[in-house]
Design a protein around this motif. Sequence first.
Motif, mmCIF file in Angstrom:
data_model
loop_
_atom_site.group_PDB
_atom_site.id
_atom_site.type_symbol
_atom_site.label_atom_id
_atom_site.label_comp_id
_atom_site.label_asym_id
_atom_site.label_seq_id
_atom_site.Cartn_x
_atom_site.Cartn_y
_atom_site.Cartn_z
ATOM 1 N N TRP A 270 33.079 77.775 38.271
ATOM 2 C CA TRP A 270 32.120 78.477 39.312
ATOM 3 C C TRP A 270 31.615 77.372 40.291
ATOM 4 C CZ3 TRP A 270 26.941 76.928 39.380
ATOM 5 C CH2 TRP A 270 26.356 75.685 38.568
ATOM 6 N N VAL B 282 34.940 89.572 30.600
ATOM 7 C CA VAL B 282 34.600 88.745 29.864
ATOM 8 C C VAL B 282 33.641 88.643 28.702
ATOM 9 C CG1 VAL B 282 33.464 86.117 30.348
ATOM 10 C CG2 VAL B 282 34.606 87.469 32.245
ATOM 11 N N LEU C 2 26.470 88.206 31.659
ATOM 12 C CA LEU C 2 26.824 87.624 30.468
ATOM 13 C C LEU C 2 25.817 87.407 29.500
ATOM 14 C CD1 LEU C 2 29.672 85.235 31.421
ATOM 15 C CD2 LEU C 2 29.816 87.535 30.659
ATOM 16 N N ARG D 46 26.056 86.660 39.526
ATOM 17 C CA ARG D 46 26.270 87.871 38.766
ATOM 18 C C ARG D 46 26.863 87.893 37.733
ATOM 19 N NH1 ARG D 46 30.517 92.361 39.149
ATOM 20 N NH2 ARG D 46 31.775 90.787 39.617
ATOM 21 N N LEU D 47 28.059 87.081 37.527
ATOM 22 C CA LEU D 47 28.882 86.965 36.244
ATOM 23 C C LEU D 47 27.576 86.486 35.164
ATOM 24 C CD1 LEU D 47 31.333 87.290 34.406
ATOM 25 C CD2 LEU D 47 31.982 84.903 35.080
ATOM 26 N N ARG D 48 27.115 85.363 35.553
ATOM 27 C CA ARG D 48 26.281 84.657 34.572
ATOM 28 C C ARG D 48 25.060 85.480 34.056
ATOM 29 N NH1 ARG D 48 25.315 79.018 33.803
ATOM 30 N NH2 ARG D 48 26.599 78.551 35.546
ATOM 31 N N VAL E 199 34.914 79.170 32.603
ATOM 32 C CA VAL E 199 34.429 80.018 33.873
ATOM 33 C C VAL E 199 34.321 78.738 34.756
ATOM 34 C CG1 VAL E 199 32.781 81.119 34.868
ATOM 35 C CG2 VAL E 199 33.125 81.741 32.503
ATOM 36 N N ASP F 79 35.750 91.491 35.976
ATOM 37 C CA ASP F 79 34.466 92.420 35.805
ATOM 38 C C ASP F 79 33.842 91.664 34.444
ATOM 39 O OD1 ASP F 79 33.289 94.688 34.052
ATOM 40 O OD2 ASP F 79 34.063 95.862 35.713
ATOM 41 N N PRO F 80 32.631 91.663 34.562
ATOM 42 C CA PRO F 80 31.764 90.912 33.483
ATOM 43 C C PRO F 80 32.264 91.671 32.143
ATOM 44 C CG PRO F 80 30.230 91.339 35.145
ATOM 45 C CD PRO F 80 31.580 91.994 35.528
ATOM 46 N N TYR G 118 28.597 85.898 43.303
ATOM 47 C CA TYR G 118 29.602 86.431 42.300
ATOM 48 C C TYR G 118 29.449 85.685 40.907
ATOM 49 C CZ TYR G 118 31.398 88.595 46.442
ATOM 50 O OH TYR G 118 31.448 89.280 47.576
ATOM 51 N N CYS G 119 29.112 84.330 41.085
ATOM 52 C CA CYS G 119 29.008 83.703 39.672
ATOM 53 C C CYS G 119 27.765 83.896 39.366
ATOM 54 C CB CYS G 119 29.198 81.945 40.041
ATOM 55 S SG CYS G 119 30.764 81.511 40.944
ATOM 56 N N ASN H 299 37.574 86.560 39.919
ATOM 57 C CA ASN H 299 36.270 87.395 39.886
ATOM 58 C C ASN H 299 36.296 88.562 38.904
ATOM 59 O OD1 ASN H 299 33.671 88.117 40.611
ATOM 60 N ND2 ASN H 299 34.380 88.895 42.671
#
Length: 141
Positions: A71, A135, A85, A80-82, A69, A131-132, A77-78, A129
Amino acid sequence: MDRWMWVTWPAVGVIVGGLVSGWRFSIWWVLIFLCCCLVAWWVSPWSRGRSKTMSDVMALPDGDRRVIVYWRPGCPYCERLRAALGRRGDDAQWVNIWQDSEAADFVASVNGGNETVPTVVIDGEPHTNPDPRVVLEALAP
């Protein structure tokens, strides 16, 4: 946002605090300054400590770098992903593009010249970017 914009946030806090209080010292100065310092820390390159460099990640065995990843601090957005996950995110390799110019160049090369993050490389294929869920699926044992 420019990568050094974080330096100006405390100054913005002083100016806004002065305007709110009519340029007399008040608790508003302190509160607004502290809020701006918090924002400055959040968007600074050091907000999450030192992350791995791209060369460190590439030196790992293939199995340990299935998900990389890219970032930067302050990126919603980072974040949100973190958050999506959760603990599973610890299985990915996180590379801060503000601390590694080689990583920033790579991200720009796969995103039409833009440093768009998060850019996630899953089994050698870059996803901008994603969708989580994609990932999470890649991180599944």
